[in-house]
Design an enzyme around this catalytic site. Structure first.
Site, PDB file in Angstrom:
ATOM      1  N   ASP A   1      41.684  63.622 -19.450  1.00  0.00           N
ATOM      2  CA  ASP A   1      42.973  62.962 -19.530  1.00  0.00           C
ATOM      3  C   ASP A   1      43.022  61.858 -20.567  1.00  0.00           C
ATOM      4  O   ASP A   1      42.315  60.855 -20.444  1.00  0.00           O
ATOM      5  CB  ASP A   1      43.321  62.391 -18.159  1.00  0.00           C
ATOM      6  CG  ASP A   1      44.651  61.676 -18.147  1.00  0.00           C
ATOM      7  OD1 ASP A   1      45.617  62.230 -18.692  1.00  0.00           O
ATOM      8  OD2 ASP A   1      44.712  60.562 -17.609  1.00  0.00           O
TER       9      ASP A   1
ATOM     10  N   ASP B   1      49.599  62.503 -24.169  1.00  0.00           N
ATOM     11  CA  ASP B   1      48.924  62.523 -22.872  1.00  0.00           C
ATOM     12  C   ASP B   1      48.624  63.951 -22.431  1.00  0.00           C
ATOM     13  O   ASP B   1      49.530  64.696 -22.053  1.00  0.00           O
ATOM     14  CB  ASP B   1      49.798  61.819 -21.831  1.00  0.00           C
ATOM     15  CG  ASP B   1      49.137  61.722 -20.467  1.00  0.00           C
ATOM     16  OD1 ASP B   1      47.946  62.026 -20.354  1.00  0.00           O
ATOM     17  OD2 ASP B   1      49.827  61.331 -19.512  1.00  0.00           O
TER      18      ASP B   1
END
Length: 395
Positions: free
Chosen positions: A91, A279
């Protein structure tokens, strides 16, 4: 389960300077599962009520715009000596690494847990931590050990003396997720407890050839638990990505945050200076309500309150215009195949992969999630604090 592999590509100069590739696995997100069951709308209403009643809960936290119900791209790592395996979220929208520990309560049932008593390289820390994401939370204590990208039976990238979280409790959102934990790839400034992130630690130790990494995500349609892409640590991926189109300086080295100046879909255009982030942990594109509504209207998408999302006929994938985002002096166009998502509803309807969120004036206004990253390889240049973009070579 398809495992992740690490391949040694290049060895330049010092023996410790490496370029490595980290293959990702695509798993269906909690969002997709809840949408199909008709639960997503109620879940969004619940979260909105919590935020509206006490927005300071999120305003005071560095992860205030992350939504881990969207997580889909996972990878294998190991921790300790001998190695203990974990499947984690890779992430770029957070900075901490945490996995469940053996003392985790019933919330960790069914997940792999880290047993520090079985690792000869473990160093106790015992500092406690709590992370409150928008879509869940976790808490526990810290420890230090060798964290390796890749599975134990494959060639790995070991990062010794890495501090990470050992969870003693996780919320229901994480309990029901396919991953055991989260491996954050953003900057130390975003890290809870100012813990040095794994990849930053690798760069500080001179393990990588260059202080950057490239993310290439595959478009997999309705498939799940399949190969999902590659992260290349230490180099630009020239196998899966075309030439670099441009670099954009970061406006904040916390998230991978930079400036975009226009969003356009069909006859709808909104030109304004926005703070945005790249992201990998968000499967849709998120932005201000008015703009997302305007784009959806131009697309002919209709909002379904029960599902908390915009529906559009799957057949429109072939005829819909590109979603154009202006970053610097370049326009980056996302094809409909990457922003109209089929999660197998079976009724001919797909989702417009965009959602509205309120950041209450804190943090970035837009999250450029997986639809953008599938279209363009993202180069996270940590050393020069900039983002690079290259066309994905996937058909």
């Amino acid at each position: 389960m398809r495992t992740l592999f690490i391949v040694l590509l290049t060895l330049l100069g010092l023996s410790s300077a490496l370029v490595v590739q980290h293959q990702m696995v695509y798993r269906e997100s909690s969002r997709s599962q809840m949408m199909r069951r008709g639960e997503w709308g109620a879940y969004l209403q619940h979260k909105a009520a919590l935020r509206d009643s006490n927005p300071s809960v999120y305003a005071s936290l560095p992860q205030n715009v992350n939504d881990y119900g969207d997580v889909e791209y996972l990878g294998n790592i190991t921790i300790g000596t001998p190695p203990q395996p974990f499947l984690v979220v890779l992430d770029t929208g957070s900075s901490n690494l945490w996995v469940p520990g053996t003392t985790c309560d019933g919330t960790c049932k069914g997940k792999k847990t880290f047993d520090f008593s079985k690792s000869t390289t473990f160093v106790a820390n015992n500092q406690t931590w709590v992370i409150q994401y928008e879509g869940g939370n976790a808490k526990g204590y810290l420890g230090q050990d060798t964290v390796s990208f890749g599975a134990a039976n494959e060639q790995q990238l070991p990062v010794p003396k890495t501090t990470f979280g050992i969870a003693t409790q996780i919320s229901a959102e994480f309990k029901n997720d396919a991953a055991d934990g989260i491996l954050g790839l953003a900057f130390t400034a975003l890290s809870v407890g100012h813990v040095t992130p794994v990849l930053i630690n690798a760069i500080n130790q001179g393990i990588l050839d260059q202080p950057l990494f490239t993310v290439w995500l595959e478009h997999v349609g309705t498939a799940t638990n399949v190969k999902g892409g590659v992260m290349t640590y230490g180099a630009i991926d020239t196998t899966n990505c075309g030439p670099v189109i441009a670099y954009q300086p970061l406006s904040s080295a916390t998230y991978y945050q930079f400036v975009a100046t226009s969003f356009k879909l069909g006859n709808y255009v909104q030109s304004k200076t926005y703070q945005v982030i790249s992201d990998t942990g968000t499967s849709f594109v998120g932005g201000p309500q008015a703009v997302v509504d305007g784009m959806a209207k131009a697309l002919g998408a209709t909002f379904n309150q029960d599902f908390g999302s915009y529906f559009v006929p799957c057949a429109n994938i072939k005829t819909s215009p590109t979603l154009d985002i202006t970053i610097g002096s370049h326009v980056y166009s996302i094809d409909a195949v990457n922003y109209i998502i089929d999660i197998g509803m079976g009724d001919g309807n797909c989702f417009f992969a965009a959602f509205a969120f309120n950041n209450f004036g804190f943090g970035p206004a837009w999250i450029l999630g997986d639809p953008f990253i599938r279209q363009y390889c993202n180069i996270y240049d940590i050393g020069q604090q900039r983002m690079g973009f290259a066309k994905s070579l996937q058909p």
